[in-house]
Design an enzyme around this catalytic site. Structure first.
Site, PDB file in Angstrom:
ATOM      1  N   GLY A  50       0.823  -1.212   0.000  1.00  0.00           N
ATOM      2  CA  GLY A  50       0.000   0.000   0.000  1.00  0.00           C
ATOM      3  C   GLY A  50       0.858   1.263   0.000  1.00  0.00           C
ATOM      4  N   GLN A  51       0.179   2.399   0.026  1.00  0.00           N
ATOM      5  CA  GLN A  51       0.894   3.685   0.039  1.00  0.00           C
ATOM      6  C   GLN A  51       1.909   3.743   1.193  1.00  0.00           C
ATOM      7  N   ASP A  52       1.433   3.611   2.427  1.00  0.00           N
ATOM      8  CA  ASP A  52       2.309   3.787   3.590  1.00  0.00           C
ATOM      9  C   ASP A  52       3.343   2.671   3.670  1.00  0.00           C
ATOM     10  N   LEU A 111      -0.199  -2.414   8.957  1.00  0.00           N
ATOM     11  CA  LEU A 111      -0.828  -1.418   8.088  1.00  0.00           C
ATOM     12  C   LEU A 111      -1.914  -2.014   7.192  1.00  0.00           C
ATOM     13  N   ALA A 112      -1.942  -3.342   7.054  1.00  0.00           N
ATOM     14  CA  ALA A 112      -2.917  -3.948   6.129  1.00  0.00           C
ATOM     15  C   ALA A 112      -4.332  -3.646   6.601  1.00  0.00           C
ATOM     16  N   ALA A 113      -5.153  -3.193   5.679  1.00  0.00           N
ATOM     17  CA  ALA A 113      -6.555  -2.924   6.028  1.00  0.00           C
ATOM     18  C   ALA A 113      -7.374  -2.722   4.768  1.00  0.00           C
ATOM     19  N   SER A 115      -9.042  -0.067   3.534  1.00  0.00           N
ATOM     20  CA  SER A 115      -8.797   1.300   4.016  1.00  0.00           C
ATOM     21  C   SER A 115      -9.752   2.340   3.437  1.00  0.00           C
ATOM     22  N   THR A 138      -6.718   5.724  13.161  1.00  0.00           N
ATOM     23  CA  THR A 138      -7.181   6.730  12.214  1.00  0.00           C
ATOM     24  C   THR A 138      -8.030   7.828  12.842  1.00  0.00           C
ATOM     25  N   GLU A 161     -10.606   8.837  11.634  1.00  0.00           N
ATOM     26  CA  GLU A 161     -12.022   8.494  11.430  1.00  0.00           C
ATOM     27  C   GLU A 161     -12.684   8.084  12.749  1.00  0.00           C
ATOM     28  N   TYR A 173     -15.916   1.163   8.649  1.00  0.00           N
ATOM     29  CA  TYR A 173     -14.449   1.281   8.716  1.00  0.00           C
ATOM     30  C   TYR A 173     -14.026   1.782  10.098  1.00  0.00           C
ATOM     31  N   LYS A 178     -11.963  -0.109  13.111  1.00  0.00           N
ATOM     32  CA  LYS A 178     -10.687   0.452  13.567  1.00  0.00           C
ATOM     33  C   LYS A 178     -10.739   0.800  15.067  1.00  0.00           C
ATOM     34  N   HIS A 234      -3.302  11.255   5.013  1.00  0.00           N
ATOM     35  CA  HIS A 234      -1.986  11.567   4.440  1.00  0.00           C
ATOM     36  C   HIS A 234      -1.929  10.997   3.029  1.00  0.00           C
TER      37      HIS A 234
HETATM   38  P1  NAP Z   1      -3.670   1.356   1.270  1.00  0.00           P
HETATM   39  O1  NAP Z   1      -2.790   2.066   0.286  1.00  0.00           O
HETATM   40  O2  NAP Z   1      -5.090   1.118   0.932  1.00  0.00           O
HETATM   41  O3  NAP Z   1      -2.945  -0.046   1.594  1.00  0.00           O
HETATM   42  C1  NAP Z   1      -3.630  -1.048   2.279  1.00  0.00           C
HETATM   43  C2  NAP Z   1      -2.758  -2.279   2.335  1.00  0.00           C
HETATM   44  O4  NAP Z   1      -3.492  -3.308   3.006  1.00  0.00           O
HETATM   45  C3  NAP Z   1      -2.382  -2.851   0.958  1.00  0.00           C
HETATM   46  O5  NAP Z   1      -1.072  -3.348   1.001  1.00  0.00           O
HETATM   47  C4  NAP Z   1      -3.387  -3.981   0.789  1.00  0.00           C
HETATM   48  O6  NAP Z   1      -2.952  -5.015  -0.091  1.00  0.00           O
HETATM   49  C5  NAP Z   1      -3.434  -4.487   2.213  1.00  0.00           C
HETATM   50  N1  NAP Z   1      -4.605  -5.325   2.450  1.00  0.00           N
HETATM   51  C6  NAP Z   1      -5.901  -4.998   2.275  1.00  0.00           C
HETATM   52  N2  NAP Z   1      -6.692  -6.042   2.586  1.00  0.00           N
HETATM   53  C7  NAP Z   1      -5.857  -7.059   2.935  1.00  0.00           C
HETATM   54  C8  NAP Z   1      -6.063  -8.402   3.324  1.00  0.00           C
HETATM   55  N3  NAP Z   1      -7.288  -8.949   3.390  1.00  0.00           N
HETATM   56  N4  NAP Z   1      -4.976  -9.153   3.605  1.00  0.00           N
HETATM   57  C9  NAP Z   1      -3.725  -8.641   3.515  1.00  0.00           C
HETATM   58  N5  NAP Z   1      -3.467  -7.379   3.129  1.00  0.00           N
HETATM   59  C10 NAP Z   1      -4.527  -6.602   2.850  1.00  0.00           C
HETATM   60  O7  NAP Z   1      -3.646   2.109   2.673  1.00  0.00           O
HETATM   61  P2  NAP Z   1      -2.644   3.228   3.226  1.00  0.00           P
HETATM   62  O8  NAP Z   1      -3.163   4.560   2.826  1.00  0.00           O
HETATM   63  O9  NAP Z   1      -1.255   2.829   2.929  1.00  0.00           O
HETATM   64  O10 NAP Z   1      -2.926   3.104   4.789  1.00  0.00           O
HETATM   65  C11 NAP Z   1      -2.190   2.182   5.601  1.00  0.00           C
HETATM   66  C12 NAP Z   1      -2.969   1.918   6.869  1.00  0.00           C
HETATM   67  O11 NAP Z   1      -3.184   3.149   7.562  1.00  0.00           O
HETATM   68  C13 NAP Z   1      -4.348   1.320   6.685  1.00  0.00           C
HETATM   69  O12 NAP Z   1      -4.567   0.451   7.780  1.00  0.00           O
HETATM   70  C14 NAP Z   1      -5.292   2.506   6.776  1.00  0.00           C
HETATM   71  O13 NAP Z   1      -6.563   2.082   7.229  1.00  0.00           O
HETATM   72  C15 NAP Z   1      -4.576   3.355   7.802  1.00  0.00           C
HETATM   73  N6  NAP Z   1      -4.771   4.798   7.709  1.00  0.00           N
HETATM   74  C16 NAP Z   1      -4.537   5.440   6.533  1.00  0.00           C
HETATM   75  C17 NAP Z   1      -4.660   6.812   6.476  1.00  0.00           C
HETATM   76  C18 NAP Z   1      -4.387   7.574   5.201  1.00  0.00           C
HETATM   77  O14 NAP Z   1      -4.783   8.749   5.123  1.00  0.00           O
HETATM   78  N7  NAP Z   1      -3.674   6.988   4.228  1.00  0.00           N
HETATM   79  C19 NAP Z   1      -5.020   7.530   7.638  1.00  0.00           C
HETATM   80  C20 NAP Z   1      -5.234   6.834   8.821  1.00  0.00           C
HETATM   81  C21 NAP Z   1      -5.080   5.464   8.845  1.00  0.00           C
HETATM   82  P3  NAP Z   1      -3.220  -4.924  -1.705  1.00  0.00           P
HETATM   83  O15 NAP Z   1      -2.135  -4.017  -2.209  1.00  0.00           O
HETATM   84  O16 NAP Z   1      -3.076  -6.323  -2.133  1.00  0.00           O
HETATM   85  O17 NAP Z   1      -4.589  -4.352  -1.880  1.00  0.00           O
HETATM   86  O1  F7E Z   2     -12.430  11.033   1.285  1.00  0.00           O
HETATM   87  C1  F7E Z   2     -15.087  13.176   0.035  1.00  0.00           C
HETATM   88  C2  F7E Z   2     -15.450  12.034   0.963  1.00  0.00           C
HETATM   89  O2  F7E Z   2     -11.880   8.707   0.578  1.00  0.00           O
HETATM   90  C3  F7E Z   2     -12.181  12.322   1.803  1.00  0.00           C
HETATM   91  C4  F7E Z   2      -8.508   6.901   4.279  1.00  0.00           C
HETATM   92  O3  F7E Z   2      -7.116   6.873   4.058  1.00  0.00           O
HETATM   93  O4  F7E Z   2      -8.381   8.967   5.522  1.00  0.00           O
HETATM   94  C5  F7E Z   2      -8.962   8.340   4.389  1.00  0.00           C
HETATM   95  O5  F7E Z   2     -10.387   8.345   4.491  1.00  0.00           O
HETATM   96  C6  F7E Z   2     -13.451  13.162   1.696  1.00  0.00           C
HETATM   97  C7  F7E Z   2     -14.704  12.470   2.230  1.00  0.00           C
HETATM   98  O6  F7E Z   2     -10.623   9.806   2.496  1.00  0.00           O
HETATM   99  C8  F7E Z   2     -15.246  11.845  -3.332  1.00  0.00           C
HETATM  100  O7  F7E Z   2     -16.858  11.938   1.107  1.00  0.00           O
HETATM  101  C9  F7E Z   2     -15.961  13.596  -2.276  1.00  0.00           C
HETATM  102  O8  F7E Z   2     -15.475  13.403   2.925  1.00  0.00           O
HETATM  103  O9  F7E Z   2     -10.177  10.542   0.206  1.00  0.00           O
HETATM  104  P1  F7E Z   2     -11.244   9.964   1.057  1.00  0.00           P
HETATM  105  P2  F7E Z   2     -11.290   9.533   3.921  1.00  0.00           P
HETATM  106  O10 F7E Z   2     -12.656   9.022   3.823  1.00  0.00           O
HETATM  107  O11 F7E Z   2     -11.075  10.775   4.724  1.00  0.00           O
HETATM  108  C10 F7E Z   2      -8.703   8.355   6.785  1.00  0.00           C
HETATM  109  C11 F7E Z   2      -7.992   9.116   7.865  1.00  0.00           C
HETATM  110  C12 F7E Z   2      -8.466   6.902   6.788  1.00  0.00           C
HETATM  111  O12 F7E Z   2      -8.212   6.314   7.834  1.00  0.00           O
HETATM  112  C13 F7E Z   2      -8.839   6.128   5.568  1.00  0.00           C
HETATM  113  O13 F7E Z   2      -8.135   4.884   5.509  1.00  0.00           O
HETATM  114  O14 F7E Z   2     -13.694  13.393   0.300  1.00  0.00           O
HETATM  115  N1  F7E Z   2     -15.260  12.844  -1.391  1.00  0.00           N
HETATM  116  N2  F7E Z   2     -15.967  12.986  -3.468  1.00  0.00           N
HETATM  117  C14 F7E Z   2     -14.795  11.753  -2.019  1.00  0.00           C
HETATM  118  N3  F7E Z   2     -14.045  10.730  -1.570  1.00  0.00           N
HETATM  119  C15 F7E Z   2     -13.709   9.767  -2.474  1.00  0.00           C
HETATM  120  N4  F7E Z   2     -12.929   8.740  -2.061  1.00  0.00           N
HETATM  121  N5  F7E Z   2     -14.137   9.803  -3.757  1.00  0.00           N
HETATM  122  C16 F7E Z   2     -14.919  10.826  -4.253  1.00  0.00           C
HETATM  123  O15 F7E Z   2     -15.284  10.833  -5.424  1.00  0.00           O
END
Ligand code: NAP
Ligand code: F7E
Length: 367
Positions: A12-14, A94-96, A98, A140, A142, A169, A173, A199
């Site tokens: 994933g991204q992180d 980090l797997a989720a 997400s 998160t 959230e 979600y 979490k 992020h």
């Molecule tokens: P991401 O890009 O969606 O990456 C998610 C990772 O989880 C991928 O490697 C994915 O594998 C893996 N995964 C999903 N389902 C799985 C399963 N059933 N078994 C094994 N692996 C699985 O997420 P991210 O943005 O890097 O975020 C990393 C973590 O931080 C997540 O837990 C997310 O909920 C949390 N988080 C993210 C943010 C944010 O803004 N990015 C903020 C707060 C918390 P595949 O590549 O095969 O799909």
């Molecule tokens: O939405 C609005 C949507 O999906 C942000 C994950 O990494 O951060 C992320 O969750 C906002 C929301 O991120 C579209 O309704 C409008 O209000 O980019 P998002 P998120 O929901 O904040 C948290 C911290 C995590 O933990 C999560 O893993 O944007 N929005 N139009 C849209 N969102 C999406 N995805 N697509 C649209 O077309």
């Protein structure tokens, strides 16, 4: 082999940025990867690391308890003799599933992966490593949900702000968050929750709003928008605290390695500034010299190129609204600044600029 880390979600991204950081610092990394339906493994973000001698990828799936157990055991079998030297291994979970919007469509998968999977993982780790491991949980913002307040200026969230999870979600979490606290207390494990606010980066998934926008802006800049269709988006009003993923993975490491004694605990990671989706759109188009003018309202709202006065670039689509959306999230990262000397440095317009440039380059390369 001095230091050892497990990263679940390495594709994933992180996970990809964290793996780069750890490998650069000579840490041996075991990454958990899963099979996906469309291609064997989603290795795009870590393709440049695949030949690294200190990286080993192991197949598992958070949906399957047996595979989690086998994953942990195989890491243990590879490193248990090293443990006597380094005392503990680092586990970054980090797997989720997400995507918050998707969690309304696949709630039980989301719960299985994001909540139950964490318990299985922690139990497997305890079985093999006793308490010779440190555990980072990807928690998160959230969890906060929509803050209940009468104030027109909602407060910045701290580690003491009450949680109010409002999606499958966030509920999953939250269960994981409590599980981690419980394991810390019950078994004296260095297990922490990083409460990360949104992020982003050039490696952000395409279905998150920031990357969806920057990718569209890049297509528009190169005159390559399929069918000249406007960008379809849902709620433009919600505000998010957007930071840079490359800085946030460094905060994860600090929580596992530098925290000790009283500073072992849960930390908010955020920039302290919130912007609306609408502002993000405007900033991204500004980057390519296009100003947006809005017209219509609610689900009939559209954004037009104010410079040429004709191209409709953004269209609100009611199908993309969530059953419940979180309208305002902004975090106070004072605790991690004070205890672990981490603070964000990247302003949102730099992050957006970087993402748009990257998307333009990818399109030019035909990727
Ligand atoms: P991401 O890009 O969606 O990456 C998610 C990772 O989880 C991928 O490697 C994915 O594998 C893996 N995964 C999903 N389902 C799985 C399963 N059933 N078994 C094994 N692996 C699985 O997420 P991210 O943005 O890097 O975020 C990393 C973590 O931080 C997540 O837990 C997310 O909920 C949390 N988080 C993210 C943010 C944010 O803004 N990015 C903020 C707060 C918390 P595949 O590549 O095969 O799909
Ligand atoms: O939405 C609005 C949507 O999906 C942000 C994950 O990494 O951060 C992320 O969750 C906002 C929301 O991120 C579209 O309704 C409008 O209000 O980019 P998002 P998120 O929901 O904040 C948290 C911290 C995590 O933990 C999560 O893993 O944007 N929005 N139009 C849209 N969102 C999406 N995805 N697509 C649209 O077309």
């Amino acid at each position: 082999m001095k230091q050892v880390a497990i990263i679940t979600g390495i594709t994933g991204q992180d996970g990809s940025y964290l793996a780069e950081d750890l490998l650069n610092d000579d840490v041996h990394v075991f990454g958990g990867i899963r099979r996906s339906a469309s291609s064997p493994y989603n290795l795009g973000r870590i393709s440049h690391l695949l030949e690294h001698p200190n990286l080993k990828l192991i197949y598992f799936d958070m949906m399957d308890a047996c595979s989690i157990e086998k994953f942990v055991k195989s890491v243990y079998d590879s490193v248990h003799d090293v443990l006597q030297l380094s005392n503990y291994i680092q586990v970054y979970h980090l797997a989720a599933q997400s995507h918050v919007g998707d969690s309304f469509r696949i709630p039980t998968v989301t719960h299985q992966v994001n909540a139950l999977g964490v318990i299985v993982l922690l139990e497997s780790l305890r079985t093999h490593f006793k308490n010779n491991f440190r555990f980072y949980q990807a928690s998160t913002s959230e969890l906060f949900g929509n803050i209940k307040t009468k104030s027109k200026n909602p407060k910045t969230m701290t580690e003491c702000t009450p949680f109010n999870p409002e999606s499958p979600y966030a509920i999953a979490k939250m269960a994981a968050y409590l599980t981690v606290q419980n394991y810390r207390k019950a078994y004296d494990i260095h297990a922490v929750n990083g409460i990360l606010f949104n992020h982003e980066s050039p490696r952000r998934g395409m279905d998150f709003v920031t990357r969806k926008i920057t990718n569209y802006v890049a297509q528009y800049a190169l005159n390559r928008v399929p069918g000249n269709r406007p960008l379809q988006l849902g709620n433009l009003k919600s505000k998010r605290d957007w930071g840079d993923a490359r800085e946030y993975v460094k905060a994860m490491r600090k929580m596992l390695i530098e925290a000790q004694g009283d500073t072992v605990g849960d930390y908010i990671v955020a920039t302290g500034e919130a912007y609306s989706v609408r502002t993000f759109i405007q900033l991204a188009f500004q980057k390519i010299g296009v100003m947006i003018e809005w017209f219509g309202s609610g689900v009939n709202e559209k954004g037009r190129n104010a410079t040429n006065g004709k191209d409709i670039l953004v269209q609100v689509n009611k199908e993309l609204f969530r059953p419940v959306d979180i309208l305002y999230l902004v975090g106070n990262a004072e605790k991690i600044k004070k205890n672990l000397n981490w603070q964000p440095t990247v302003p949102l317009n730099h992050l957006i600029s970087d993402m748009v440039d990257n998307d333009i380059e990818l399109l030019k390369k035909g990727l």
